[in-house]
Design a protein around this motif. Sequence first.
Motif, PDB file in Angstrom:
ATOM      1  N   GLY A  61       0.785  -1.221   0.000  1.00  0.00           N
ATOM      2  CA  GLY A  61       0.000   0.000   0.000  1.00  0.00           C
ATOM      3  C   GLY A  61       0.818   1.273   0.000  1.00  0.00           C
ATOM      4  N   HIS A  62       2.125   1.145   0.183  1.00  0.00           N
ATOM      5  CA  HIS A  62       3.002   2.318   0.216  1.00  0.00           C
ATOM      6  C   HIS A  62       4.197   2.059  -0.704  1.00  0.00           C
ATOM      7  N   ASP A  63       4.298   2.840  -1.758  1.00  0.00           N
ATOM      8  CA  ASP A  63       5.377   2.639  -2.718  1.00  0.00           C
ATOM      9  C   ASP A  63       6.713   3.063  -2.137  1.00  0.00           C
ATOM     10  N   ARG A  64       7.759   2.292  -2.464  1.00  0.00           N
ATOM     11  CA  ARG A  64       9.126   2.612  -2.086  1.00  0.00           C
ATOM     12  C   ARG A  64      10.001   2.584  -3.329  1.00  0.00           C
ATOM     13  N   ASP A 101      10.005  16.356  -5.104  1.00  0.00           N
ATOM     14  CA  ASP A 101       8.858  17.264  -5.149  1.00  0.00           C
ATOM     15  C   ASP A 101       8.198  17.323  -3.791  1.00  0.00           C
ATOM     16  N   ALA A 102       7.988  18.527  -3.300  1.00  0.00           N
ATOM     17  CA  ALA A 102       7.312  18.748  -2.022  1.00  0.00           C
ATOM     18  C   ALA A 102       6.504  20.033  -2.130  1.00  0.00           C
ATOM     19  N   ALA A 103       5.822  20.369  -1.058  1.00  0.00           N
ATOM     20  CA  ALA A 103       5.003  21.574  -1.080  1.00  0.00           C
ATOM     21  C   ALA A 103       5.831  22.824  -1.348  1.00  0.00           C
ATOM     22  N   ALA A 104       7.095  22.803  -0.947  1.00  0.00           N
ATOM     23  CA  ALA A 104       7.953  23.973  -1.131  1.00  0.00           C
ATOM     24  C   ALA A 104       8.492  24.095  -2.549  1.00  0.00           C
ATOM     25  N   GLY A 105       8.307  23.093  -3.393  1.00  0.00           N
ATOM     26  CA  GLY A 105       8.811  23.140  -4.757  1.00  0.00           C
ATOM     27  C   GLY A 105       9.536  21.874  -5.134  1.00  0.00           C
ATOM     28  N   SER A 106      10.416  21.990  -6.124  1.00  0.00           N
ATOM     29  CA  SER A 106      11.177  20.844  -6.624  1.00  0.00           C
ATOM     30  C   SER A 106      12.666  21.140  -6.531  1.00  0.00           C
ATOM     31  N   ALA A 147       7.496  14.193   0.770  1.00  0.00           N
ATOM     32  CA  ALA A 147       8.126  14.521  -0.505  1.00  0.00           C
ATOM     33  C   ALA A 147       8.152  13.284  -1.386  1.00  0.00           C
ATOM     34  N   ALA A 148       7.977  13.493  -2.686  1.00  0.00           N
ATOM     35  CA  ALA A 148       8.050  12.408  -3.661  1.00  0.00           C
ATOM     36  C   ALA A 148       9.422  12.417  -4.313  1.00  0.00           C
ATOM     37  N   VAL A 149      10.019  11.235  -4.461  1.00  0.00           N
ATOM     38  CA  VAL A 149      11.361  11.102  -5.031  1.00  0.00           C
ATOM     39  C   VAL A 149      11.259  10.259  -6.298  1.00  0.00           C
ATOM     40  N   THR A 150      11.719  10.818  -7.416  1.00  0.00           N
ATOM     41  CA  THR A 150      11.615  10.144  -8.714  1.00  0.00           C
ATOM     42  C   THR A 150      12.948  10.231  -9.452  1.00  0.00           C
ATOM     43  N   PRO A 151      13.538   9.110  -9.847  1.00  0.00           N
ATOM     44  CA  PRO A 151      14.798   9.161 -10.615  1.00  0.00           C
ATOM     45  C   PRO A 151      14.548   9.647 -12.034  1.00  0.00           C
TER      46      PRO A 151
END
Length: 382
Positions: free
Chosen positions: A239-242, A290-295, A265-269
């Motif tokens: 249920g939680h992507d890693r 990516d987070a609320a404060a930007g990228s 925050a979302a982390v994407t290669p």
Amino acid sequence: MTACAIETTAEDDDHDGDRSPGNGWPSGFTITANGAYAARLAGAGDALYAERWTLDGPEPYAVPLPLGQPEERGTQLLPLADGRVLVARRVDGRRNTFSLLYPTGPGTGELQLGAVEAPGSERLVLLPPSPDGICAYAMCVGPETTTLWLVAGGAFGPEQVAEVRGHCSGGVWLDRTGRMLALDRRLGGGPVKTVAVDLERGGEVTPLLQITEESDDRLLLADPESSLLLIRSDAPSPGHDRLGWGVLGSLLPVRFPECLRLDDAAVTPFAVQPGQVLMPESCAVALRIDAAAGSWVGVWRPSARRMRQLAAPPGWLAGAGLWTAEGVLRLPYATPGAPCGLASLTVPPEPAPQPVVVVEEPRVCRPVPLQQAPLTDRRPAR
């Protein structure tokens, strides 16, 4: 150079993510596999046009490719290694037309290639740039079947090259020739599993990634030189992507480093350092955070125990960038004062780790059957 712009891939409906590159620009930024050219939609408001960037010279520069009428916001672009830009437009809700744009004198030349019909329930998405730099592919995604099309580089316009059962997303090239393509496939209501599609064997499908039977397993990036794979899966915690990494053809378990897991925050290669032949642990990986404060940017190596977080240049076209073999990360940016820029970040190598004894957890998450993927010693069927 190895590059990937995540805006060019198709995601599942529940994992669409942010296709906007941020900074107020209207569309994504896509880089050729060799890092020489890139393309994006530029302009303001409804006055949009294709723009090609040249990245392999002393300084980057952009060439606008406007036509008699502006492009729609849903127009997809794909640069080719010869400097032309493939344009995919959706017409009348179901017809997708393809053409090649190129600079000619003071204007823009356009070579029309043909069209592909996609029913209203289906959508057509351009796949990432092929490693050969010549061909361009698209996939028409339906609820139960996905068709793959060669839309540029063929002899007679768009032609269907494969039909894959199931709803597919993603799209990662597994070799240097543009033969083997990895897709994330969902059959019925089952989990997502990555499969390898052999385009020279009529679209023959082989299982590629299955960590557990129930987990959703997606392939995000692959580096053919080092065999490094970047994977997103909920196998460690359903249920939680890693975010994890593995090695193509290896029986070692997929690992999910804690340093790649950030709160809120979302982390994407988006890019892997080239030139690390058979040394996946040494590859530098660039990550979009990516987070609320930007990228901003993260840099990490599988051999490291931490991820470095770096400020992105103002106007970064978020999610786009490329590595040089020397370990310099180049990030494209555009601001009102500098509409075509390429910032360079030099990341010092991590110190050599001290030998340690690693005790694996009882739970084994393997990229099974990665070692069975038909990536070598295969010949076209006679």
